[in-house]
Design a protein around this motif. Structure first.
Motif, PDB file in Angstrom:
ATOM      1  N   TRP A  99       1.267  -1.406   0.095  1.00  0.00           N
ATOM      2  CA  TRP A  99       0.204  -0.024   0.138  1.00  0.00           C
ATOM      3  C   TRP A  99       0.569   1.155  -0.377  1.00  0.00           C
ATOM      4  O   TRP A  99       0.097   2.009  -0.777  1.00  0.00           O
ATOM      5  CB  TRP A  99      -0.636  -0.465   1.572  1.00  0.00           C
ATOM      6  CG  TRP A  99      -2.218  -0.923   0.571  1.00  0.00           C
ATOM      7  CD1 TRP A  99      -2.222  -2.285   1.616  1.00  0.00           C
ATOM      8  CD2 TRP A  99      -2.870  -1.283  -0.295  1.00  0.00           C
ATOM      9  NE1 TRP A  99      -2.977  -3.055   0.977  1.00  0.00           N
ATOM     10  CE2 TRP A  99      -3.739  -1.980   0.302  1.00  0.00           C
ATOM     11  CE3 TRP A  99      -3.382  -0.188  -1.552  1.00  0.00           C
ATOM     12  CZ2 TRP A  99      -4.755  -2.312  -0.282  1.00  0.00           C
ATOM     13  CZ3 TRP A  99      -4.179  -0.514  -1.986  1.00  0.00           C
ATOM     14  CH2 TRP A  99      -4.910  -1.884  -1.850  1.00  0.00           C
ATOM     15  N   GLU A 100       1.702   1.355   0.752  1.00  0.00           N
ATOM     16  CA  GLU A 100       3.305   2.237   0.589  1.00  0.00           C
ATOM     17  C   GLU A 100       3.577   2.462  -1.007  1.00  0.00           C
ATOM     18  O   GLU A 100       3.513   4.342  -1.492  1.00  0.00           O
ATOM     19  CB  GLU A 100       4.179   1.924   1.218  1.00  0.00           C
ATOM     20  CG  GLU A 100       4.740   3.311   1.537  1.00  0.00           C
ATOM     21  CD  GLU A 100       5.945   3.335   3.238  1.00  0.00           C
ATOM     22  OE1 GLU A 100       6.855   3.475   2.822  1.00  0.00           O
ATOM     23  OE2 GLU A 100       5.999   1.780   4.600  1.00  0.00           O
ATOM     24  N   THR A 101       4.009   1.470  -1.730  1.00  0.00           N
ATOM     25  CA  THR A 101       3.847   1.228  -2.688  1.00  0.00           C
ATOM     26  C   THR A 101       3.169   1.948  -3.745  1.00  0.00           C
ATOM     27  O   THR A 101       2.736   3.293  -4.781  1.00  0.00           O
ATOM     28  CB  THR A 101       4.198  -0.122  -3.422  1.00  0.00           C
ATOM     29  OG1 THR A 101       5.585   0.074  -2.466  1.00  0.00           O
ATOM     30  CG2 THR A 101       4.764   0.139  -4.389  1.00  0.00           C
ATOM     31  N   ARG A 135       0.881   3.967  -2.405  1.00  0.00           N
ATOM     32  CA  ARG A 135       0.238   5.203  -2.401  1.00  0.00           C
ATOM     33  C   ARG A 135       1.680   6.333  -3.350  1.00  0.00           C
ATOM     34  O   ARG A 135       0.951   7.499  -3.581  1.00  0.00           O
ATOM     35  CB  ARG A 135       0.675   6.107  -1.113  1.00  0.00           C
ATOM     36  CG  ARG A 135      -0.498   5.791  -0.696  1.00  0.00           C
ATOM     37  CD  ARG A 135      -0.833   5.733   1.549  1.00  0.00           C
ATOM     38  NE  ARG A 135      -0.627   4.774   1.709  1.00  0.00           N
ATOM     39  CZ  ARG A 135      -0.241   4.494   2.829  1.00  0.00           C
ATOM     40  NH1 ARG A 135       0.619   5.032   2.772  1.00  0.00           N
ATOM     41  NH2 ARG A 135      -0.383   3.149   3.304  1.00  0.00           N
ATOM     42  N   PHE A 136       2.862   5.836  -3.130  1.00  0.00           N
ATOM     43  CA  PHE A 136       4.079   6.047  -3.683  1.00  0.00           C
ATOM     44  C   PHE A 136       3.770   6.600  -5.427  1.00  0.00           C
ATOM     45  O   PHE A 136       3.661   8.024  -5.760  1.00  0.00           O
ATOM     46  CB  PHE A 136       5.602   5.103  -3.761  1.00  0.00           C
ATOM     47  CG  PHE A 136       6.152   6.516  -4.344  1.00  0.00           C
ATOM     48  CD1 PHE A 136       6.799   7.247  -3.986  1.00  0.00           C
ATOM     49  CD2 PHE A 136       6.709   5.118  -4.960  1.00  0.00           C
ATOM     50  CE1 PHE A 136       7.592   8.064  -4.006  1.00  0.00           C
ATOM     51  CE2 PHE A 136       8.382   5.948  -5.970  1.00  0.00           C
ATOM     52  CZ  PHE A 136       8.672   7.390  -5.475  1.00  0.00           C
TER      53      PHE A 136
END
Length: 60
Positions: A50-52, A54-55
């Motif tokens: 999920w961080e990827t 969002r990025f």
């Protein structure tokens, strides 16, 4: 390059199958193939999923 060729083959097969079987829903197959490829490429990044995501979507 092989990915592009495989997408063209999938798209051509979907168009031929749509004409042969008269089922226009088969034209969505290439879009799902591209979506699947996108998910696989995002999953290959060595960060949490999920961080990827969002990025990637916060890039301008």
């Amino acid at each position: 390059m092989w990915i592009l060729i495989s997408f063209w083959v999938i798209a051509l097969a979907a168009v031929i199958a749509t004409i042969k079987y008269r089922k226009p829903l088969l034209l969505t197959v290439p879009f799902f193939a591209m979506l699947g490829f996108l998910v696989v490429q995002i999953a290959m990044v060595p960060m949490p999923f999920w961080e990827t995501v969002r990025f990637v979507f916060s890039l301008r």
